[in-house]
Design a protein around this motif. Structure first.
Motif, PDB file in Angstrom:
ATOM      1  N   ALA A  89       0.849  -1.190   0.000  1.00  0.00           N
ATOM      2  CA  ALA A  89       0.000   0.000   0.000  1.00  0.00           C
ATOM      3  C   ALA A  89       0.883   1.238   0.000  1.00  0.00           C
ATOM      4  N   GLY A  90       0.728   2.082  -0.998  1.00  0.00           N
ATOM      5  CA  GLY A  90       1.534   3.284  -1.129  1.00  0.00           C
ATOM      6  C   GLY A  90       2.862   3.084  -1.816  1.00  0.00           C
ATOM      7  N   ALA A  91       3.201   1.832  -2.116  1.00  0.00           N
ATOM      8  CA  ALA A  91       4.473   1.533  -2.792  1.00  0.00           C
ATOM      9  C   ALA A  91       4.212   0.458  -3.847  1.00  0.00           C
ATOM     10  N   PRO A  92       3.635   0.851  -4.996  1.00  0.00           N
ATOM     11  CA  PRO A  92       3.233  -0.138  -6.015  1.00  0.00           C
ATOM     12  C   PRO A  92       4.423  -0.764  -6.734  1.00  0.00           C
ATOM     13  N   TYR A  93       4.168  -1.918  -7.376  1.00  0.00           N
ATOM     14  CA  TYR A  93       5.151  -2.608  -8.215  1.00  0.00           C
ATOM     15  C   TYR A  93       5.037  -2.041  -9.630  1.00  0.00           C
ATOM     16  N   HIS A  94       6.142  -1.609 -10.214  1.00  0.00           N
ATOM     17  CA  HIS A  94       6.106  -0.952 -11.515  1.00  0.00           C
ATOM     18  C   HIS A  94       6.625  -1.832 -12.657  1.00  0.00           C
ATOM     19  N   GLY A  95       7.101  -2.996 -12.358  1.00  0.00           N
ATOM     20  CA  GLY A  95       7.618  -3.856 -13.421  1.00  0.00           C
ATOM     21  C   GLY A  95       6.512  -4.538 -14.214  1.00  0.00           C
ATOM     22  N   LYS A  96       6.903  -5.193 -15.309  1.00  0.00           N
ATOM     23  CA  LYS A  96       5.951  -5.926 -16.133  1.00  0.00           C
ATOM     24  C   LYS A  96       5.958  -7.388 -15.702  1.00  0.00           C
ATOM     25  N   ILE A  97       4.754  -7.940 -15.528  1.00  0.00           N
ATOM     26  CA  ILE A  97       4.629  -9.330 -15.103  1.00  0.00           C
ATOM     27  C   ILE A  97       4.274 -10.190 -16.308  1.00  0.00           C
ATOM     28  N   SER A  99       3.694 -14.181 -18.130  1.00  0.00           N
ATOM     29  CA  SER A  99       3.122 -15.478 -17.805  1.00  0.00           C
ATOM     30  C   SER A  99       4.165 -16.314 -17.086  1.00  0.00           C
ATOM     31  N   GLY A 100       3.726 -16.999 -16.007  1.00  0.00           N
ATOM     32  CA  GLY A 100       4.639 -17.815 -15.220  1.00  0.00           C
ATOM     33  C   GLY A 100       5.210 -17.075 -14.033  1.00  0.00           C
ATOM     34  N   GLU A 101       4.861 -15.787 -13.885  1.00  0.00           N
ATOM     35  CA  GLU A 101       5.371 -14.972 -12.778  1.00  0.00           C
ATOM     36  C   GLU A 101       4.231 -14.509 -11.869  1.00  0.00           C
ATOM     37  N   CYS A 102       4.580 -14.086 -10.679  1.00  0.00           N
ATOM     38  CA  CYS A 102       3.609 -13.504  -9.741  1.00  0.00           C
ATOM     39  C   CYS A 102       4.334 -12.500  -8.857  1.00  0.00           C
ATOM     40  N   ILE A 103       3.563 -11.735  -8.119  1.00  0.00           N
ATOM     41  CA  ILE A 103       4.171 -10.803  -7.158  1.00  0.00           C
ATOM     42  C   ILE A 103       3.483 -10.939  -5.806  1.00  0.00           C
ATOM     43  N   ARG A 104       4.225 -10.630  -4.757  1.00  0.00           N
ATOM     44  CA  ARG A 104       3.658 -10.537  -3.406  1.00  0.00           C
ATOM     45  C   ARG A 104       2.874  -9.239  -3.350  1.00  0.00           C
ATOM     46  N   ILE A 105       1.639  -9.270  -2.806  1.00  0.00           N
ATOM     47  CA  ILE A 105       0.820  -8.064  -2.743  1.00  0.00           C
ATOM     48  C   ILE A 105       0.111  -7.999  -1.399  1.00  0.00           C
ATOM     49  N   MET A 106      -0.028  -6.778  -0.871  1.00  0.00           N
ATOM     50  CA  MET A 106      -0.644  -6.588   0.435  1.00  0.00           C
ATOM     51  C   MET A 106      -1.996  -5.881   0.274  1.00  0.00           C
ATOM     52  N   THR A 107      -2.824  -5.986   1.281  1.00  0.00           N
ATOM     53  CA  THR A 107      -4.162  -5.393   1.252  1.00  0.00           C
ATOM     54  C   THR A 107      -4.077  -3.894   0.948  1.00  0.00           C
ATOM     55  N   GLY A 108      -4.859  -3.458  -0.042  1.00  0.00           N
ATOM     56  CA  GLY A 108      -4.903  -2.050  -0.417  1.00  0.00           C
ATOM     57  C   GLY A 108      -3.860  -1.637  -1.424  1.00  0.00           C
ATOM     58  N   ALA A 109      -2.936  -2.532  -1.753  1.00  0.00           N
ATOM     59  CA  ALA A 109      -1.872  -2.193  -2.709  1.00  0.00           C
ATOM     60  C   ALA A 109      -2.410  -2.203  -4.136  1.00  0.00           C
ATOM     61  N   VAL A 110      -1.784  -1.387  -5.003  1.00  0.00           N
ATOM     62  CA  VAL A 110      -2.186  -1.286  -6.405  1.00  0.00           C
ATOM     63  C   VAL A 110      -1.976  -2.621  -7.108  1.00  0.00           C
ATOM     64  N   MET A 111      -2.986  -3.035  -7.883  1.00  0.00           N
ATOM     65  CA  MET A 111      -2.852  -4.234  -8.722  1.00  0.00           C
ATOM     66  C   MET A 111      -2.124  -3.852 -10.003  1.00  0.00           C
ATOM     67  N   PRO A 112      -1.008  -4.505 -10.331  1.00  0.00           N
ATOM     68  CA  PRO A 112      -0.364  -4.242 -11.628  1.00  0.00           C
ATOM     69  C   PRO A 112      -1.340  -4.539 -12.773  1.00  0.00           C
ATOM     70  N   LYS A 113      -1.183  -3.821 -13.879  1.00  0.00           N
ATOM     71  CA  LYS A 113      -2.108  -3.968 -14.998  1.00  0.00           C
ATOM     72  C   LYS A 113      -2.101  -5.380 -15.584  1.00  0.00           C
ATOM     73  N   ASP A 114      -1.017  -6.083 -15.425  1.00  0.00           N
ATOM     74  CA  ASP A 114      -0.877  -7.370 -16.111  1.00  0.00           C
ATOM     75  C   ASP A 114      -1.549  -8.515 -15.377  1.00  0.00           C
ATOM     76  N   VAL A 115      -1.971  -8.342 -14.128  1.00  0.00           N
ATOM     77  CA  VAL A 115      -2.540  -9.451 -13.359  1.00  0.00           C
ATOM     78  C   VAL A 115      -4.020  -9.194 -13.097  1.00  0.00           C
ATOM     79  N   ASP A 116      -4.753 -10.284 -12.803  1.00  0.00           N
ATOM     80  CA  ASP A 116      -6.206 -10.130 -12.701  1.00  0.00           C
ATOM     81  C   ASP A 116      -6.816 -10.763 -11.457  1.00  0.00           C
TER      82      ASP A 116
END
Length: 415
Positions: A89-97, A99-116
């Motif tokens: 939250a407040g520190a989004p992931y800016h890289g491109k994700i 297929s075959g990859e994932c990211i750790r994400i916390m409640t309220g954090a921005v969802m990267p455009k590539d994941v659903d």
């Protein structure tokens, strides 16, 4: 009292309609900091200046993924993805994700455009940067979509809405530091009667303490009004005239108790006719028949009966809804429920009767109601002990044990 004796008394429904038609909002708009606006009426519709939330975000602590990567995940055939980053939250992931990859994400954090979708952290196993999933998520699982709560330009609260504890954080989430509300209504109050004494003084023979003013002010203090206390005014025509004229200069509403009946020393009615007007006087209700509604030069006048219960009933049932209109509030519908009466209640047709009563829910889930006993208009203990009005229709006679009656549970003003 039979119906034939009440032909000149106005029904309460007609009185409320007549009063609502005779008044309108008298309070101008002011701007207040949001933290000070609790209990005020909105002076304008509130339109959302932004989308809420303004971005897709995670509803869970977990791992953001492409659902397609996990379409075959199961306990028998788990799927592993490579962890490539994190979004807080407040520190989004800016890289491109990819297929075959994932990211750790916390409640309220921005969802990267590539994941659903987000898989909660309790449903994975981890070994270094390999995250193993045993279940395929539904598309959009644990994702809060942008504008899911409110859209930019959407009306979120209407003009006239009373701001509650629930509304303040709503407006804060829109970034509104100040809010346009109606100023408080100014209400002048005094009691009339030579027999009245202020509490704290010794009573002489024939004197009583002025309880009405305290009950009126206590109820008004639950409203967003500015109270002007004129104290006790003696049963003297000149003194009453001076008090009414001064109250009219200072207030939007003037409320008196006593002096509106037919006694030789009841001067309020005749003074009101002289310096203002009476819209009506005497209603087909019990208690509270000698209730007066009128107008002074600058204010609206409510003349409450002198008996303590009558004063409280008419203030609550008649004056409060009209003051809401004068202050710019939406008038909320009254909550009325059906309940089974536990005993016989004596009543003569002719007036709407507001019996002080106690309701409860029995073991079968049925609402049961009983009166507090003596219903005399001077028995104020009947108000203190009760939690509702048993509202008996004007045309109704005696109520038999087990009959269904209408009850009106006390709202926040009375509790």
């Amino acid at each position: 009292m039979g119906c034939s004796k009440n032909q000149s008394l106005m029904p309460i429904e007609q009185a409320l309609s007549k009063m609502q038609s005779a008044v309108s909002n008298v309070c101008h708009a002011i701007n207040l900091p949001l933290a000070q606006a609790l209990g005020y009426a909105l002076a304008t519709d509130v339109l959302s200046p932004l989308n809420v939330p303004s971005f897709n975000n995670s509803a869970m602590d977990g791992y953001a993924v492409l659902k397609g990567d996990l379409k075959k995940a199961s306990k028998q055939s788990p799927v592993s993805l490579t962890l490539v980053g994190q979004s807080f939250a407040g520190a989004p992931y800016h890289g491109k994700i990819k297929s075959g990859e994932c990211i750790r994400i916390m409640t309220g954090a921005v969802m990267p455009k590539d994941v659903d979708s987000v898989v909660m952290q309790e449903r994975i196993t981890r070994h270094d940067d390999r995250i193993t999933f045993i279940q395929t998520p539904t598309l959009g699982d644990n994702v809060r979509l942008a504008a899911e709560d409110m859209c930019k330009g959407q009306c979120v609260l209407k003009k006239g809405h009373k701001l509650s504890v629930r509304d303040i954080p709503l407006l804060a989430s829109l970034g509104l530091a100040d809010i346009s509300v109606f100023r408080p209504l100014k209400v002048a109050v005094f009691s009339s009667g030579d027999e009245l004494k202020n509490i704290g003084h010794t009573l002489s023979e024939g004197e009583i303490y002025d309880s009405n003013r305290y009950s009126i002010i206590a109820l008004l203090s639950r409203l967003n009004v500015e109270i002007i206390d004129f104290g006790i005014v003696k049963d003297d025509r000149v003194a009453i005239r001076e008090a009414l004229l001064l109250a009219d200069q200072q207030a939007d509403v003037v409320i008196t108790s006593g002096g509106v009946s037919v006694g030789d020393a009841d001067f309020i009615k005749e003074v009101l006719i002289e310096i203002g007007s009476i819209v009506f006087w005497k209603l087909a209700i019990k208690p509270g028949k000698p209730f007066a509604f009128g107008k002074l030069t600058h204010s609206v006048f409510f003349g409450l009966p002198g008996n303590p219960v009558s004063a409280m009933v008419t203030l609550y049932q008649l004056a409060v809804p009209i003051m809401a209109t004068l202050a710019g509030f939406d008038v909320a519908p009254v909550l009325r429920l059906q309940a089974k009466c536990s005993h016989v209640v004596k009543k003569s047709p002719g007036r709407t009767d507001f019996q002080r009563a106690i309701y409860k829910i029995d073991d079968a889930g049925q609402l049961i109601v009983q009166t507090t006993g003596s219903q005399g208009s001077g028995v104020f203990s009947s108000m203190s002990q009760s939690n509702c009005f048993m509202v008996l229709e004007a045309e109704r006679g005696d109520v038999l044990q087990g009959e269904i009656v209408i009850i009106e549970p006390y709202n926040a003003l009375m509790n």
